[in-house]
Design a protein around this motif. Structure first.
Motif, PDB file in Angstrom:
ATOM      1  N   HIS A   1      78.781  -5.146 113.749  1.00 32.70           N
ATOM      2  CA  HIS A   1      78.956  -5.133 112.294  1.00 32.70           C
ATOM      3  C   HIS A   1      79.057  -6.540 111.741  1.00 32.70           C
ATOM      4  N   ARG A   2      79.512  -7.503 112.551  1.00 37.07           N
ATOM      5  CA  ARG A   2      79.587  -8.891 112.095  1.00 37.07           C
ATOM      6  C   ARG A   2      78.188  -9.462 111.886  1.00 37.07           C
ATOM      7  N   ALA A   3      77.279  -9.121 112.787  1.00 36.56           N
ATOM      8  CA  ALA A   3      75.896  -9.563 112.630  1.00 36.56           C
ATOM      9  C   ALA A   3      75.269  -8.957 111.388  1.00 36.56           C
ATOM     10  N   LEU A   4      75.534  -7.681 111.150  1.00 34.83           N
ATOM     11  CA  LEU A   4      74.962  -7.020 109.985  1.00 34.83           C
ATOM     12  C   LEU A   4      75.490  -7.638 108.693  1.00 34.83           C
ATOM     13  N   ARG A   5      76.780  -7.948 108.660  1.00 35.04           N
ATOM     14  CA  ARG A   5      77.348  -8.531 107.448  1.00 35.04           C
ATOM     15  C   ARG A   5      76.769  -9.918 107.180  1.00 35.04           C
ATOM     16  N   ALA A   6      76.550 -10.711 108.246  1.00 39.60           N
ATOM     17  CA  ALA A   6      75.967 -12.046 108.064  1.00 39.60           C
ATOM     18  C   ALA A   6      74.563 -11.953 107.484  1.00 39.60           C
ATOM     19  N   VAL A   7      73.773 -11.007 107.977  1.00 39.78           N
ATOM     20  CA  VAL A   7      72.405 -10.853 107.484  1.00 39.78           C
ATOM     21  C   VAL A   7      72.401 -10.262 106.081  1.00 39.78           C
ATOM     22  N   ARG A   8      73.312  -9.351 105.803  1.00 34.07           N
ATOM     23  CA  ARG A   8      73.402  -8.785 104.458  1.00 34.07           C
ATOM     24  C   ARG A   8      73.762  -9.858 103.426  1.00 34.07           C
ATOM     25  N   LYS A   9      74.570 -10.809 103.813  1.00 32.74           N
ATOM     26  CA  LYS A   9      74.897 -11.903 102.892  1.00 32.74           C
ATOM     27  C   LYS A   9      73.667 -12.764 102.625  1.00 32.74           C
ATOM     28  N   LEU A  10      72.848 -12.974 103.635  1.00 34.22           N
ATOM     29  CA  LEU A  10      71.580 -13.680 103.419  1.00 34.22           C
ATOM     30  C   LEU A  10      70.693 -12.905 102.463  1.00 34.22           C
ATOM     31  N   SER A  11      70.639 -11.590 102.656  1.00 34.10           N
ATOM     32  CA  SER A  11      69.827 -10.750 101.783  1.00 34.10           C
ATOM     33  C   SER A  11      70.294 -10.854 100.336  1.00 34.10           C
ATOM     34  N   ALA A  12      71.609 -10.889 100.122  1.00 32.28           N
ATOM     35  CA  ALA A  12      72.139 -11.018  98.765  1.00 32.28           C
ATOM     36  C   ALA A  12      71.835 -12.386  98.176  1.00 32.28           C
ATOM     37  N   ALA A  13      71.885 -13.429  99.009  1.00 32.09           N
ATOM     38  CA  ALA A  13      71.626 -14.783  98.531  1.00 32.09           C
ATOM     39  C   ALA A  13      70.173 -14.983  98.133  1.00 32.09           C
ATOM     40  N   PHE A  14      69.263 -14.261  98.788  1.00 31.69           N
ATOM     41  CA  PHE A  14      67.829 -14.416  98.518  1.00 31.69           C
ATOM     42  C   PHE A  14      67.238 -13.093  98.025  1.00 31.69           C
ATOM     43  N   ASP A  15      67.950 -12.430  97.130  1.00 30.58           N
ATOM     44  CA  ASP A  15      67.521 -11.108  96.694  1.00 30.58           C
ATOM     45  C   ASP A  15      66.254 -11.127  95.838  1.00 30.58           C
ATOM     46  N   SER A  16      65.814 -12.290  95.387  1.00 25.97           N
ATOM     47  CA  SER A  16      64.601 -12.371  94.564  1.00 25.97           C
ATOM     48  C   SER A  16      63.353 -12.686  95.381  1.00 25.97           C
ATOM     49  N   LEU A  17      63.507 -12.795  96.694  1.00 22.28           N
ATOM     50  CA  LEU A  17      62.370 -13.192  97.527  1.00 22.28           C
ATOM     51  C   LEU A  17      61.221 -12.193  97.469  1.00 22.28           C
ATOM     52  N   ALA A  18      61.536 -10.903  97.462  1.00 23.11           N
ATOM     53  CA  ALA A  18      60.481  -9.892  97.446  1.00 23.11           C
ATOM     54  C   ALA A  18      59.616 -10.036  96.204  1.00 23.11           C
ATOM     55  N   GLN A  19      60.240 -10.239  95.051  1.00 25.44           N
ATOM     56  CA  GLN A  19      59.488 -10.421  93.822  1.00 25.44           C
ATOM     57  C   GLN A  19      58.665 -11.706  93.864  1.00 25.44           C
ATOM     58  N   GLU A  20      59.251 -12.777  94.393  1.00 24.10           N
ATOM     59  CA  GLU A  20      58.531 -14.044  94.483  1.00 24.10           C
ATOM     60  C   GLU A  20      57.318 -13.916  95.395  1.00 24.10           C
ATOM     61  N   ASN A  21      57.489 -13.237  96.527  1.00 24.88           N
ATOM     62  CA  ASN A  21      56.370 -13.048  97.450  1.00 24.88           C
ATOM     63  C   ASN A  21      55.265 -12.212  96.826  1.00 24.88           C
ATOM     64  N   GLY A  22      55.649 -11.133  96.122  1.00 24.54           N
ATOM     65  CA  GLY A  22      54.655 -10.296  95.462  1.00 24.54           C
ATOM     66  C   GLY A  22      53.898 -11.056  94.390  1.00 24.54           C
ATOM     67  N   ARG A  23      54.621 -11.842  93.593  1.00 23.36           N
ATOM     68  CA  ARG A  23      53.979 -12.621  92.536  1.00 23.36           C
ATOM     69  C   ARG A  23      53.021 -13.659  93.127  1.00 23.36           C
ATOM     70  N   ALA A  24      53.438 -14.318  94.208  1.00 20.95           N
ATOM     71  CA  ALA A  24      52.584 -15.323  94.847  1.00 20.95           C
ATOM     72  C   ALA A  24      51.318 -14.703  95.417  1.00 20.95           C
ATOM     73  N   TYR A  25      51.457 -13.496  95.979  1.00 22.64           N
ATOM     74  CA  TYR A  25      50.270 -12.821  96.540  1.00 22.64           C
ATOM     75  C   TYR A  25      49.286 -12.432  95.451  1.00 22.64           C
ATOM     76  N   ILE A  26      49.796 -11.868  94.354  1.00 21.71           N
ATOM     77  CA  ILE A  26      48.924 -11.472  93.254  1.00 21.71           C
ATOM     78  C   ILE A  26      48.179 -12.668  92.679  1.00 21.71           C
ATOM     79  N   GLN A  27      48.875 -13.779  92.559  1.00 23.63           N
ATOM     80  CA  GLN A  27      48.243 -14.984  92.011  1.00 23.63           C
ATOM     81  C   GLN A  27      47.221 -15.592  92.956  1.00 23.63           C
ATOM     82  N   SER A  28      47.336 -15.271  94.251  1.00 26.06           N
ATOM     83  CA  SER A  28      46.427 -15.874  95.237  1.00 26.06           C
ATOM     84  C   SER A  28      45.120 -15.111  95.394  1.00 26.06           C
ATOM     85  N   VAL A  29      45.036 -13.874  94.884  1.00 27.05           N
ATOM     86  CA  VAL A  29      43.828 -13.064  95.078  1.00 27.05           C
ATOM     87  C   VAL A  29      43.023 -12.948  93.783  1.00 27.05           C
TER      88      VAL A  29
END
Length: 314
Positions: free
Chosen positions: A286-314
């Protein structure tokens, strides 16, 4: 052997021993001192600052081990700050473990409050209009947010009275963010590998109806899928440190987003495969999961950024 003869893989075993030693200390200062004495904090720091002056490929096995062994210390941030603040008193203090540094991945100095994952650090790097600034967070007003991790809670820090210690221009801040994506992705991948190893060992030794659980086809299929995702993350991280076919730097955001998502899946399945024991405080997964979940919260906009970058590249 000279520095030119060193290989990144040779750092893995040394990192394991140093981090295991550091985990025996309850005091965070002793942890920092132990890691610094082993050269882990200053692996990328300039030699003039007491570091080893190596590139990011040598830091990867170190942060991987930190994730796998569930080190509750901002080692990726410490390494990056010591490297970026080269030829300064702050860089020397970070490489020597005399001060502990972290990075606020959301918010700027224009905000009244910023959130960091390691509130027990001395210094924090925070974005501003011209790049980023290193501030002294000791004595600043703070509020702990223990939702994701009651043992090592995220912390909101008030910025209005912060003392600025150093400044990064926009280019240096951009380079640091790119390197952070790579190291934090490898940290998450290390956390996934540690959970997978423990689960595979448990499945091989836990016997039901005269056979180990690993003999069951459904268990073997799930373990294979977990290993596949963990290897995908590893390959993606290594790919980002090399230029593409046009000699350009690769986008590091997909590697981090993928590593976080894959690590969450692997660790959650590891907890599930441990049965009822997987939902106890005694099991360290559970300690490992909490550490990764905190990373997920810190970078919660990454999915949108990746999607936007892909759309702009094609």
């Amino acid at each position: 052997m000279t520095m030119e003869d060193l290989q990144p893989e040779e750092f893995a075993q040394a990192a394991d021993a140093a981090i295991t030693d550091a985990l025996s200390h309850q005091d965070l200062r002793k942890t920092a001192e132990t890691l610094a004495q082993a050269g882990l904090c200053g692996v990328m720091a300039a030699e003039a600052d007491g570091g080893l002056g190596l590139d990011i490929s040598f830091a990867l096995p170190i942060v991987h081990a930190a994730g796998r062994l569930r080190l509750p210390f901002p080692l990726p941030e410490q390494i990056l700050l010591g490297h970026t603040l080269a030829n300064s008193a702050e860089g020397q203090a970070l490489a020597a473990g005399e001060r502990i540094g972290t990075i606020a991945w959301q918010g700027t100095m224009n905000d009244a409050w910023i959130r960091i994952d390691h509130g027990n650090a001395d210094w924090a790097l925070v974005a501003d209009d011209n790049g980023a600034v290193l501030i002294d967070i000791e004595g600043l007003s703070r509020e702990e947010q223990a939702t994701l991790d009651p043992d090592h809670p995220q912390t909101w820090i008030a910025t209005q009275d912060a003392r600025v210690l150093a400044r990064l221009d926009s280019e240096s801040w951009s380079v640091l963010q790119r390197q952070a994506h790579i190291l934090l992705a490898e940290f998450a991948n290390g956390a996934a590998e540690g959970a997978l190893q423990e689960t595979a060992n448990y499945m091989a030794t836990r016997v039901q109806f005269g056979r180990p659980l690993s003999a069951k086809q459904a268990v073997r299929h799930l373990l294979a899928r977990m290993r596949l995702l963990q290897e995908v993350s590893s390959a993606a991280v290594r790919r980002t440190i090399h230029s593409d076919e046009f000699g350009q730097a690769r986008d590091t955001r997909p590697a981090l987003a993928g590593a976080i998502a894959n690590a969450v899946f692997v660790i959650e399945k590891a907890i599930h495969l441990h049965g009822g024991m997987g939902f106890t405080w005694e099991l360290p997964l559970h300690r490992a999961l909490r550490a990764v979940r905190k990373l997920s919260a810190a970078f919660d906009s990454l999915a949108q950024e990746n999607g936007r970058a892909y759309i702009q590249s094609v």
